[in-house]
Design a protein around this motif. Structure first.
Motif: not given
Length: 391
Positions: A324-326, A353-354, A328
């Protein structure tokens, strides 16, 4: 992995060059490291199998308690009957024969129940043993096969929670893992859930009676909430006298610990079901039954030591937390990213978030990481691709 034969023969006295010795040492280190890594991974994986052992154990204990209560009740009734007959001063021969015949019939019934209870206990004990043996069979050599069985167990757990019992049963039978899954436990819960969805509290109250001691130990108020709902339904039906009698019998014992809720529901006798007061109007809304369904699921899972969420969701969220990142959630998110799908985005919504320490370049064509082994190249048009791309 195949190793080339030594150049000077395979005997122990054959000379070995420094290059060959170094190669052999490297292979030995690698072969020892791989099993060690797998073993460490397996050890961490087994820590997640709490529910796998807890559920059959709790089911086993419940079966023992049920059998004990049943036998104790029947034996007490037999002893009471024998005492009554023994204390009777005047009893005819026919009455004595009738009483003895009744006692023999009841004792035969007890024997049958004992045999049925013993069979059920043996099945539960066998299931616990089968799961212990399954965990004990896991090792670094068959890790892939063992993980495949785990995946099937997770899928059966998900299907059972979603009420796809036929599909769950077929998967368990085709994979020969009937003793490693808990379909029968979820079917027990289904009866209560179906009753609540049909606005019937009978099955739920029967379940509370079977697990009364454990619910009391956990300070659960699920039975009280069922009684409140049944009282509200009597008020809705304008059966006020019966509602008052019901409150005296079933709600008043809870008054000492749940006084405010007790007072609130008793006020519905005055405001009636057509009230517009938000404080009391909510008690007559259909969503109260949905709340009872959710509450039962929580109590049921807590009783058997289950997770509230399906295991499939938990394992997926563990993987999505690393992805998960922004980016995515942007419109131009690549289709190769699992989080480009709405179902995965919903699962990942509560996750953080990762944390990415370094940026990573991925080739648009090969989808491979661009690094020192596969360095990026800039074309005259300004686009960047990896060296492995053949143009």
């Amino acid at each position: 992995m195949e190793i080339d034969p030594l150049p000077n023969g395979s005997g122990s006295n054959a000379a070995t060059s420094p290059e060959t010795a170094a190669t052999t040492t490297a292979i030995t280190v690698t072969s020892n490291t791989a099993p060690s890594s797998k073993l460490s991974h397996l050890t961490e994986s087994l820590k997640l199998e709490h529910q796998f052992l807890r559920v059959p154990l709790e089911h086993f204990k419940k079966t023992i308690r049920t059998n004990h209560r049943t036998v104790e009740k029947e034996v007490s009734a037999v002893i009471s009957s024998v005492t009554d007959v023994a204390d009777s001063d005047e009893i005819s021969k026919d009455d004595a024969i009738l009483s003895l015949t009744s006692l023999v019939s009841r004792l035969q019934g007890i024997k049958r129940k004992l045999e049925e209870g013993s069979h059920a206990e043996n099945l539960q004990a066998h299931r616990c043993r089968a799961r212990l043996d399954h965990l004990d069979s896991a090792d670094a050599e068959n890790l892939s096969e063992w993980n495949n069985v785990r995946l099937k167990r997770i899928l059966v757990d998900y299907m059972s929670r979603m009420s796809y019992y036929d599909s769950a049963m077929k998967l368990a039978e085709s994979s020969n893992i009937q003793e490693l899954v808990d379909i029968d436990v979820f079917q027990e819960a289904k009866k209560v859930i179906d009753g609540l969805r049909n606005q019937e509290v009978g099955p739920a109250l029967a379940w509370c009676a079977d697990n009364k001691s454990r619910l009391k130990k956990s300070k659960s108020k699920f039975e009280f909430q069922l009684r409140l709902q049944e009282f509200v339904e009597l008020v809705r039906a304008e059966n006020y006298m019966r509602a008052i009698s019901y409150a005296r019998r079933y709600l008043s014992p809870w008054g000492a610990t749940h006084l405010k809720e007790f007072q609130r529901v008793m006020a519905t006798l005055a405001v009636r079901s057509h009230t517009e007061c938000a404080k009391y109007k909510v008690l007559f809304e259909p969503k109260q039954w949905d709340f009872l369904v959710d509450q039962f699921k929580q109590e049921f899972c807590r009783l058997y030591g289950m997770t509230l969420e399906p295991l499939l969701h938990i394992y997926l969220q563990a993987g999505l937390s690393a992805l998960k990142t922004p980016y995515c959630y942007e419109d131009d998110c690549t289709k190769e990213d699992p989080l480009s799908q709405d179902s995965f985005r919903k699962l990942a919504m509560p996750l953080p978030y990762s944390k990415q320490h370094h940026s990573k370049l991925v080739c648009y064509i090969t989808k491979e990481l661009m690094d020192t082994e596969n360095p990026p190249q800039v074309l005259p048009n300004g686009y960047v691709y990896s060296t492995k791309v053949h143009i």
